[in-house]
Design an enzyme around this catalytic site. Structure first.
Site, PDB file in Angstrom:
ATOM      1  N   LYS A 262       0.798  -1.349   0.021  1.00 19.34           N
ATOM      2  CA  LYS A 262      -0.086   0.096  -0.013  1.00 19.34           C
ATOM      3  C   LYS A 262       0.912   1.225   0.112  1.00 19.34           C
ATOM      4  CE  LYS A 262      -0.247  -0.411   4.932  1.00 19.34           C
ATOM      5  NZ  LYS A 262      -0.953  -0.687   6.277  1.00 19.34           N
TER       6      LYS A 262
ATOM      7  N   TYR B  42      13.882  31.420   1.614  1.00 20.60           N
ATOM      8  CA  TYR B  42      12.433  32.229   2.121  1.00 20.60           C
ATOM      9  C   TYR B  42      12.656  32.535   3.385  1.00 20.60           C
ATOM     10  CZ  TYR B  42      10.043  30.398  -2.006  1.00 20.60           C
ATOM     11  OH  TYR B  42       9.483  30.337  -3.321  1.00 20.60           O
TER      12      TYR B  42
END
Ligand SMILES: *Cc1c(COP(=O)(O)O)cnc(C)c1O
Length: 381
Positions: A46, A273
């Protein structure tokens, strides 16, 4: 290198995952050796095989004789079938009735997540293969183990082919006295349910109870299948567990990227940033072609995490961006654009594991791996 027109983008040009085929094979062998004779693997592939690449991993496992898999949802099952994966594919989670037709078309086995859901599945009208989920204490999915009549009724539903019955342990990673007692109660409740079924003259369906930690701590409850996920990929959820693991597991995954640019910054200059990093002295920094959209946790920003370049650690500086990450490479004079940087894996004598990153982010390795992004190519070596 000259590229042909229309040539495919190179697999390791920007940021990629490498899967060590031999590690997967060794781990599969190691885990099976723990379990009782007759127990087979039903690997959990999964979440894109915990970031490793579901079709690629399942194909490798098909080649070593693994012919049962479990996934979380119907789309993951369909992806495996479209990738020509052979064998049984069990969906562990919920499938909406609108998608029952896909269960049928792609020969997927659905978990009966409670007795009411079994009725919905039966009403679809065509034969569907199922495994009955049994709730023995996790209180998530499965019909309650005490509800024998409801469980028996599933066997009588004319459109359901019951190929298996299983439960899930929820405290098997802990070995405290309390946890052990709880886990043993879960195992006993499951066995009791299976015994009730047999008492009614129903042949014992295939049973499974264990995932990775269960295989390591409670192999005696092996049954017919081992639903191994994290350990098959060669690690455990937490670093301490991996360090104390009684069997040798080999991490199968490396996460790598390219150095895009190297530049000097002067004392007092900032980078990235919010100017979250300001150089105290002159530094050399490198921009890497990977970011949080690729699954690098932004929590590793500002020196929490590092990468490996030429066997040396380069700390992450400033805020990790969506598509790039800046690292301090002052101590790596031999660095050049195009060089490989390793976020998970080995470089020389140094190693960073998914467990290391998980610890830095306050989570488990499963989350770090399963969030590795779609933009990464998966290369099996
Ligand atoms: C994900 C999952 C597994 C695999 O768990 P690991 O701890 O990764 O081995 C097994 N069973 C169920 C029901 C799961 O959801």
């Amino acid at each position: 290198m000259k590229q042909q027109q229309n040539a495919p983008v190179s697999a390791n040009g920007r940021a990629w995952v490498e899967i060590d085929r031999q590690a997967l094979r060794e781990n599969a062998k190691t885990l099976l050796a723990l379990c009782p004779k007759g127990c087979r693997l039903m690997p959990a592939v999964k979440a894109n095989a915990y970031g490793h690449g579901a079709v690629g991993v399942a194909r490798e496992l098909n080649q070593i004789g693994v012919n049962a898999f479990c996934v979380a949802c119907v789309s993951e099952g369909v992806e495996l079938r479209k990738g020509r994966i052979k064998g049984d594919i069990l969906i562990l989670g919920y499938t909406h009735p609108d998608d029952f037709t896909l269960l049928h078309r792609y020969r997927l086995t659905q978990t009966v997540i409670d007795a009411a859901y079994a009725k919905q599945l039966n009403r679809y009208g065509k034969k569907l293969a199922v495994h009955i989920g049994i709730d023995t204490g996790m209180r998530r999915l499965g019909e309650k183990s005490e509800n024998t009549d409801a469980i028996l009724s599933v066997f009588r539903m004319k459109n359901l082919i019951v190929n298996g019955i299983y439960s899930h342990l929820c405290d098997d990673d802990s070995l405290t006295e309390e946890s052990r007692a709880f886990t043993e109660k879960q195992a006993a409740a499951f066995e009791q349910t299976v015994a009730e079924i047999q008492k009614q003259g129903i042949p014992r369906p295939k049973t499974h109870l264990l995932s990775s930690y269960g295989a390591i701590h409670y192999p005696q409850y092996g049954g017919d299948y081992l639903r191994a996920g994290i350990a098959l990929y060669g690690i455990l959820s937490k670093k301490a567990d991996a360090d104390e693991c009684p069997v040798p597991l080999i991490p199968a995954l490396s996460l790598k990227t390219r150095v895009a640019s190297v530049r000097e910054i002067l004392a007092g200059e900032s980078a990235g940033y919010n100017r979250a990093f300001t150089a105290k002295q002159n530094r050399k920094i490198a921009s890497l072609a990977i970011g949080y959209a690729d699954g690098v946790p932004r929590a590793l920003s500002c020196g929490v995490g590092s990468v490996l370049i030429h066997g040396k650690k380069a700390p992450i500086v400033g805020q990790i961006c969506m598509d790039q990450t800046i690292v301090d490479v002052t101590e790596i004079p031999e660095i050049n654009p195009g060089d490989t940087a390793i976020l998970i894996g080995r470089s020389g004598d140094a190693e960073i594991t998914a467990c290391d990153i998980a610890a830095q982010c306050g989570t488990i390795a499963n989350e770090i791996l399963s969030r590795l992004g779609n933009r990464l190519t998966r290369i099996i070596t």
